[in-house]
Design an enzyme around this catalytic site. Structure first.
Site, PDB file in Angstrom:
ATOM      1  CB  ALA A 120      -0.904   0.003   1.235  1.00 30.59           C
ATOM      2  CE  LYS A 124       9.447   1.107  -4.878  1.00 28.78           C
ATOM      3  NZ  LYS A 124       9.008   2.220  -4.038  1.00 28.78           N
ATOM      4  CD  GLU A 141      -0.001  -2.263   3.868  1.00 23.10           C
ATOM      5  OE1 GLU A 141       0.918  -2.078   3.058  1.00 23.10           O
ATOM      6  OE2 GLU A 141       0.145  -2.130   5.095  1.00 23.10           O
ATOM      7  CB  CYS A 238      11.683   5.988   0.983  1.00 24.93           C
ATOM      8  SG  CYS A 238      10.641   5.942   2.435  1.00 24.93           S
TER       9      CYS A 238
HETATM   10  C1  LIG Z   1       7.116   1.913   2.179  1.00 27.97           C
HETATM   11  S1  LIG Z   1       5.501   1.440   2.487  1.00 27.97           S
HETATM   12  C2  LIG Z   1       5.054   0.630   0.994  1.00 27.97           C
HETATM   13  C3  LIG Z   1       4.794   1.564  -0.171  1.00 27.97           C
HETATM   14  C4  LIG Z   1       4.287   0.824  -1.392  1.00 27.97           C
HETATM   15  N1  LIG Z   1       5.174  -0.252  -1.755  1.00 27.97           N
HETATM   16  C5  LIG Z   1       4.113   1.732  -2.577  1.00 27.97           C
HETATM   17  O1  LIG Z   1       5.004   1.774  -3.454  1.00 27.97           O
HETATM   18  O2  LIG Z   1       3.086   2.398  -2.672  1.00 27.97           O
HETATM   19  C6  LIG Z   1       5.707   0.079   3.564  1.00 27.97           C
HETATM   20  C7  LIG Z   1       4.450  -0.691   3.876  1.00 27.97           C
HETATM   21  O3  LIG Z   1       4.798  -1.788   4.752  1.00 27.97           O
HETATM   22  C8  LIG Z   1       3.739  -1.991   5.664  1.00 27.97           C
HETATM   23  N2  LIG Z   1       4.278  -2.671   6.874  1.00 27.97           N
HETATM   24  C9  LIG Z   1       4.487  -2.145   8.115  1.00 27.97           C
HETATM   25  N3  LIG Z   1       4.983  -3.086   8.938  1.00 27.97           N
HETATM   26  C10 LIG Z   1       5.107  -4.210   8.210  1.00 27.97           C
HETATM   27  C11 LIG Z   1       5.566  -5.529   8.516  1.00 27.97           C
HETATM   28  N4  LIG Z   1       6.022  -5.859   9.725  1.00 27.97           N
HETATM   29  N5  LIG Z   1       5.531  -6.439   7.526  1.00 27.97           N
HETATM   30  C12 LIG Z   1       5.087  -6.118   6.297  1.00 27.97           C
HETATM   31  N6  LIG Z   1       4.651  -4.888   5.957  1.00 27.97           N
HETATM   32  C13 LIG Z   1       4.666  -3.945   6.893  1.00 27.97           C
HETATM   33  C14 LIG Z   1       3.210  -0.607   5.952  1.00 27.97           C
HETATM   34  O4  LIG Z   1       1.866  -0.678   6.384  1.00 27.97           O
HETATM   35  C15 LIG Z   1       3.378   0.104   4.608  1.00 27.97           C
HETATM   36  O5  LIG Z   1       2.192   0.068   3.859  1.00 27.97           O
END
Ligand SMILES: C[S@@+](CC[C@H](N)C(=O)[O-])C[C@H]1O[C@@H](n2cnc3c(N)ncnc32)[C@H](O)[C@@H]1O
Length: 303
Positions: A120, A124, A141, A238
């Site tokens: 989310a 990507k 997500e 990021c």
């Molecule tokens: C950098 S964001 C992703 C952005 C997305 N890939 C995009 O390009 O739009 C990281 C995501 O990892 C999720 N996240 C948080 N903790 C996590 C965990 N322990 N395992 C997997 N995902 C996690 C968050 O809710 C968040 O949506």
């Protein structure tokens, strides 16, 4: 010249990145100015053939790494006001850094199946389907409200063959489902938010960086178990700190047999000097957005 009284945290980051004095000054200035955000759009499966967005774009023909279907609006353009975006979903708006982070997908053969583990709001996934349309894609997500936004975005942009799920990485590893391509755009300390002018207290400090590094290692240890023999895993963040980037990848390469990092010729000028394997970091001073990290891993099918 170095900005007035750099903070301990700013100097610590520059020293960890082994930046020269001029690069350190450029990074600190960018973090303080908060003006490094740069927008891009990626065409979606809904865009008609040969579609060209209705705003003036920068000539990117010499960059060499921009993923297919990505356009960079000229300064002053507002891509999100157009009907083609709001009503028709012909393109998705995202940060140019995200596009840079996905450039490594150029080295991945078309996957039959793919899993975006941290998906989310969907940037990507959009970049991946603009390059390859896998027969089967899973956008995962863990956060329920973010998962709702992800679902809406995928629907609005007409991304086909996609299942939306909400499993934790360790739960995915237990399913025994294998994918040709895994995307891990990991949750991180988000240091690049500062360069976009977004407050992010503590993001340069050891405690936030260490906590994220620990979580990232756990996510990757689970993620590698979801990759089919000979498949690929793209790890992106990021944030700038090596502990959340090179050191996380080094930990996996040391601990899990059969994996190696892949050279990305188009990103050579961004190659990290902090790893013995190919890994890439973009900083705000490069001019392509607020920055990020990217490392593509390949599994050796003999293992
Ligand atoms: C950098 S964001 C992703 C952005 C997305 N890939 C995009 O390009 O739009 C990281 C995501 O990892 C999720 N996240 C948080 N903790 C996590 C965990 N322990 N395992 C997997 N995902 C996690 C968050 O809710 C968040 O949506």
């Amino acid at each position: 010249m170095m900005p007035d009284s750099p903070s301990h945290a700013e100097l610590r980051l520059c020293s960890r990145l082994q930046l020269s004095e001029s690069s350190s000054a450029a990074l600190i200035r960018a973090l303080r100015a908060g003006e490094s955000s740069r927008q891009a759009v990626v065409l979606t499966p809904r865009a008609p053939q040969d579609y060209v967005p209705p705003f003036a774009c920068v000539d990117t023909s010499e960059w060499g790494w921009l993923p297919p279907g990505v356009f960079v609006p000229q300064d002053g353009e507002k891509p999100t006001v157009h009907e083609d975006y709001r009503e028709h979903g012909y393109y998705y708006s995202l940060d140019l850094s995200s596009c840079w982070e996905s450039a490594a997908l150029a080295e991945v053969p078309p996957p039959a199946s793919s899993l975006d583990l941290c998906a989310a709001p969907g940037g990507k996934t959009m970049l991946m389907v603009a390059r390859h349309l896998p027969l089967q894609h899973v956008a995962n997500e863990v956060n329920a409200s973010r998962r709702g936004i992800l679902r809406q975005n995928l629907e609005h942009c007409g991304v086909p063959n996609t299942e939306v799920t909400g499993l934790r990485p360790d739960q995915w590893a237990e399913t025994n489902r294998l994918f040709d391509l895994l995307l891990v755009d990991a949750p991180c300390s988000g240091q690049s938010l500062l360069a976009k002018g977004i407050r992010n207290p503590g993001c340069l400090g050891a405690s936030m960086v260490n906590g994220n590094a620990k979580r990232q290692k756990g996510i990757l240890l689970a993620a590698v178990r979801c990759v089919a023999p000979g498949g690929h895993l793209l790890y992106t963040t990021c944030t700038y700190d090596p502990d959340e980037n090179e050191k996380v990848v080094a930990y996996i390469l040391k601990r899990v047999p059969g994996w190696s990092a892949v050279e990305i010729p188009a990103l050579e000028s961004f190659r990290s000097i902090l790893a013995a394997f190919p890994a890439y970091r973009m900083l705000p001073e490069h001019g392509f957005g607020a920055g990020g990290f990217s490392c593509l891993l390949r599994h050796n099918p003999q293992h």
